[in-house]
Scaffold this motif. Structure first.
Motif, PDB file in Angstrom:
ATOM      1  N   GLY A  28      -5.909 -16.901  -4.806  1.00 56.47           N
ATOM      2  CA  GLY A  28      -4.912 -17.006  -4.008  1.00 56.47           C
ATOM      3  C   GLY A  28      -4.700 -16.260  -2.754  1.00 56.47           C
ATOM      4  N   GLU A  29      -3.554 -15.906  -2.365  1.00 54.40           N
ATOM      5  CA  GLU A  29      -3.449 -14.875  -1.509  1.00 54.40           C
ATOM      6  C   GLU A  29      -3.866 -13.446  -2.002  1.00 54.40           C
ATOM      7  OE1 GLU A  29       0.707 -14.988  -0.335  1.00 54.40           O
ATOM      8  OE2 GLU A  29       0.438 -16.670   1.205  1.00 54.40           O
ATOM      9  N   PRO A  30      -4.665 -12.713  -0.959  1.00 57.30           N
ATOM     10  CA  PRO A  30      -5.132 -11.493  -1.447  1.00 57.30           C
ATOM     11  C   PRO A  30      -4.101 -10.349  -1.528  1.00 57.30           C
ATOM     12  CG  PRO A  30      -5.565 -11.694   0.779  1.00 57.30           C
ATOM     13  CD  PRO A  30      -4.884 -12.777   0.488  1.00 57.30           C
ATOM     14  N   LEU A  31      -4.308  -9.548  -2.685  1.00 54.59           N
ATOM     15  CA  LEU A  31      -3.386  -8.397  -3.022  1.00 54.59           C
ATOM     16  C   LEU A  31      -4.253  -7.281  -3.499  1.00 54.59           C
ATOM     17  CD1 LEU A  31      -0.757  -7.234  -3.990  1.00 54.59           C
ATOM     18  CD2 LEU A  31      -1.177  -8.484  -6.222  1.00 54.59           C
ATOM     19  N   LEU A  32      -3.815  -6.141  -2.607  1.00 54.36           N
ATOM     20  CA  LEU A  32      -4.532  -4.971  -2.951  1.00 54.36           C
ATOM     21  C   LEU A  32      -4.020  -3.926  -3.530  1.00 54.36           C
ATOM     22  CD1 LEU A  32      -7.567  -3.679  -1.815  1.00 54.36           C
ATOM     23  CD2 LEU A  32      -6.213  -2.721   0.088  1.00 54.36           C
ATOM     24  N   LEU A  33      -4.471  -3.427  -4.554  1.00 47.85           N
ATOM     25  CA  LEU A  33      -3.616  -2.367  -5.414  1.00 47.85           C
ATOM     26  C   LEU A  33      -4.343  -1.230  -5.426  1.00 47.85           C
ATOM     27  CD1 LEU A  33      -3.819  -4.569  -8.665  1.00 47.85           C
ATOM     28  CD2 LEU A  33      -1.939  -4.353  -6.803  1.00 47.85           C
ATOM     29  N   LEU A  34      -3.410  -0.106  -4.909  1.00 47.96           N
ATOM     30  CA  LEU A  34      -3.947   1.394  -4.567  1.00 47.96           C
ATOM     31  C   LEU A  34      -3.311   2.456  -5.801  1.00 47.96           C
ATOM     32  CD1 LEU A  34      -3.439   1.264  -0.861  1.00 47.96           C
ATOM     33  CD2 LEU A  34      -5.480   0.517  -2.107  1.00 47.96           C
ATOM     34  N   PRO A  98      -3.808  -8.133   3.449  1.00 50.45           N
ATOM     35  CA  PRO A  98      -3.331  -8.503   2.139  1.00 50.45           C
ATOM     36  C   PRO A  98      -2.037  -8.056   1.870  1.00 50.45           C
ATOM     37  CG  PRO A  98      -4.815  -6.464   2.308  1.00 50.45           C
ATOM     38  CD  PRO A  98      -4.655  -7.017   3.601  1.00 50.45           C
ATOM     39  N   HIS A  99      -1.289  -8.667   0.992  1.00 46.67           N
ATOM     40  CA  HIS A  99      -0.321  -8.090   0.412  1.00 46.67           C
ATOM     41  C   HIS A  99      -0.774  -6.734  -0.360  1.00 46.67           C
ATOM     42  CE1 HIS A  99       2.080 -11.676   0.496  1.00 46.67           C
ATOM     43  NE2 HIS A  99       1.051 -12.339  -0.135  1.00 46.67           N
ATOM     44  N   LEU A 100       0.119  -5.568  -0.160  1.00 48.29           N
ATOM     45  CA  LEU A 100      -0.420  -4.287  -0.880  1.00 48.29           C
ATOM     46  C   LEU A 100       0.585  -3.729  -1.854  1.00 48.29           C
ATOM     47  CD1 LEU A 100      -1.022  -2.635   2.704  1.00 48.29           C
ATOM     48  CD2 LEU A 100      -2.661  -3.229   0.921  1.00 48.29           C
ATOM     49  N   ALA A 101       0.097  -3.025  -2.874  1.00 46.12           N
ATOM     50  CA  ALA A 101       0.728  -2.540  -3.875  1.00 46.12           C
ATOM     51  C   ALA A 101       0.319  -1.305  -4.370  1.00 46.12           C
ATOM     52  CB  ALA A 101       1.114  -3.341  -5.195  1.00 46.12           C
ATOM     53  N   GLY A 102       0.955   0.034  -3.959  1.00 41.74           N
ATOM     54  CA  GLY A 102       0.539   1.254  -4.354  1.00 41.74           C
ATOM     55  C   GLY A 102       1.463   2.257  -5.186  1.00 41.74           C
ATOM     56  N   ASN A 103       0.730   2.984  -5.801  1.00 45.50           N
ATOM     57  CA  ASN A 103       1.485   4.066  -6.570  1.00 45.50           C
ATOM     58  C   ASN A 103       1.257   5.453  -6.118  1.00 45.50           C
ATOM     59  OD1 ASN A 103       1.039   5.610  -9.749  1.00 45.50           O
ATOM     60  ND2 ASN A 103       3.101   5.257  -8.899  1.00 45.50           N
ATOM     61  N   SER A 104       2.414   6.081  -5.826  1.00 43.42           N
ATOM     62  CA  SER A 104       2.252   7.493  -5.445  1.00 43.42           C
ATOM     63  C   SER A 104       1.413   7.531  -4.082  1.00 43.42           C
ATOM     64  CB  SER A 104       1.598   8.429  -6.782  1.00 43.42           C
ATOM     65  OG  SER A 104       1.737   9.727  -6.507  1.00 43.42           O
ATOM     66  N   LEU A 105       0.330   8.265  -4.123  1.00 40.60           N
ATOM     67  CA  LEU A 105      -0.477   8.486  -3.044  1.00 40.60           C
ATOM     68  C   LEU A 105      -0.775   6.940  -2.594  1.00 40.60           C
ATOM     69  CD1 LEU A 105      -2.498   9.776  -0.769  1.00 40.60           C
ATOM     70  CD2 LEU A 105      -4.356   9.584  -2.461  1.00 40.60           C
ATOM     71  N   GLY A 106      -1.154   6.060  -3.267  1.00 37.43           N
ATOM     72  CA  GLY A 106      -1.083   4.721  -3.110  1.00 37.43           C
ATOM     73  C   GLY A 106      -0.281   4.247  -2.403  1.00 37.43           C
ATOM     74  N   GLY A 107       1.211   4.420  -2.726  1.00 37.72           N
ATOM     75  CA  GLY A 107       2.144   3.854  -2.143  1.00 37.72           C
ATOM     76  C   GLY A 107       2.260   4.120  -0.759  1.00 37.72           C
ATOM     77  N   LEU A 108       2.100   5.732  -0.503  1.00 33.22           N
ATOM     78  CA  LEU A 108       2.195   6.164   0.935  1.00 33.22           C
ATOM     79  C   LEU A 108       1.238   5.590   1.646  1.00 33.22           C
ATOM     80  CD1 LEU A 108       2.744   8.360   2.935  1.00 33.22           C
ATOM     81  CD2 LEU A 108       1.169   9.853   1.932  1.00 33.22           C
ATOM     82  N   LEU A 109      -0.110   5.326   1.246  1.00 36.18           N
ATOM     83  CA  LEU A 109      -1.076   4.685   1.986  1.00 36.18           C
ATOM     84  C   LEU A 109      -0.724   2.978   2.278  1.00 36.18           C
ATOM     85  CD1 LEU A 109      -4.326   6.059   0.146  1.00 36.18           C
ATOM     86  CD2 LEU A 109      -3.539   6.616   2.500  1.00 36.18           C
TER      87      LEU A 109
END
Length: 278
Positions: A28-34, A98-109
């Motif tokens: 499907g559509e790309p989703l990058l997880l950080l 891509p769609h992006l989902a990040g947590n903590s540092l990954g959220g900032l990025l």
């Protein structure tokens, strides 16, 4: 299954090569997880399978964390540089915005990538950078204490602690609201990831002056905060909403700083809702 990809970073004094580990599943559509500082891509395992039913899910180990090599010594770890590196990673993987989902540092990025026009949507879970100075000092002190503890624990003691719910609470209670739900082998693996994170100190050093002060216009943005986040208090979500007025602010009830394990279904739903609105 984890794979690696090498790509070129444009960074003074000239191009440099970076190598990053990642897992890819679904279609499907790309989703990058950080993931966040000191963690690894396995932090996303509770939700990546859910999301893979609808998206091409790519979870990465950030440079210097997990199985990824650190950035070259003369390449800084500031958010702008790491975000550009992640943009180069996406190009190497044949992924555009891509769609992006990040947590903590990954959220900032993820927010920085969105600001640079490199994302279709952004879901930031307890993103770094919206702290006051006392809050930042507290968070950095807590992170350094977690790392010191991880480095001091002999492996047999770590395994023994992880085998019981009280032990898992002692090891990970500062980032999970429900640490007893984390599998023992996962707690061992993430403690070892924190112990061995080559990019930890350089990331903290680069993050000291960071305050996220810019809007992320032109795409759907969700800021989601665990109601039981002990590392970055939920009031920081209000600051994030003021900084990014078009963002949706969501409270993750009963979740801690790393909410993917506390309530996988809720986190997956928040990410899907954001991506579908793009």
């Amino acid at each position: 299954m984890t794979a690696t990809v090498s790509f070129t970073i444009d960074s003074p004094p000239g191009p440099r090569t970076a190598t990053v580990a990642y897992e890819r599943k679904g279609a499907g559509e790309p989703l990058l997880l950080l993931h966040g500082i000191g963690h690894h891509l396995q932090a996303w395992h509770p939700v990546s399978g859910i999301l893979a039913a609808e998206y091409d899910v790519i979870a990465v180990d950030l440079p210097g964390f997990g199985a990824s090599a650190p950035l070259p010594p003369d390449v800084p770890y500031d958010p702008a540089t790491v975000a550009r590196a992640l943009g180069a990673l996406c190009a190497a993987l044949g992924v555009e915005r891509p769609h992006l989902a990040g947590n903590s540092l990954g959220g900032l990025l993820a927010l920085e990538l969105g600001r640079l026009g490199l994302a279709r949507s952004v879901t930031a879970l307890s993103p770094a950078g919206f702290w006051s100075e006392p809050e930042r000092v507290y968070a950095f002190t807590a992170l350094r204490a977690l790392r010191a503890g991880a480095r001091a624990l002999p492996h047999p003691v770590l395994e023994r602690l992880a085998s019981s719910a009280p032990g898992r609470a002692a090891l990970t209670g500062s980032i999970y609201a429900r640490p007893g739900r984390r599998a023992p082998q996962a707690v061992v693996a993430e403690t070892l990831a924190l112990r061995e994170a080559a990019g930890f100190e350089r990331t903290l050093a680069a993050g000291g002056p960071v305050r996220y002060t810019q809007d992320v216009p032109g795409l759907p943005v969700t800021i989601a905060w665990g109601s039981r986040d002990r590392l970055l208090p939920p009031r920081q979500g209000v600051r994030a909403k003021r900084t990014i007025p078009g963002a949706r602010l969501v409270r993750l009830r009963g979740c801690g700083h790393v909410p993917m394990n506390d309530d996988p279904a809720l986190v997956a739903r928040v990410i899907r809702d954001t991506a579908r609105s793009a």
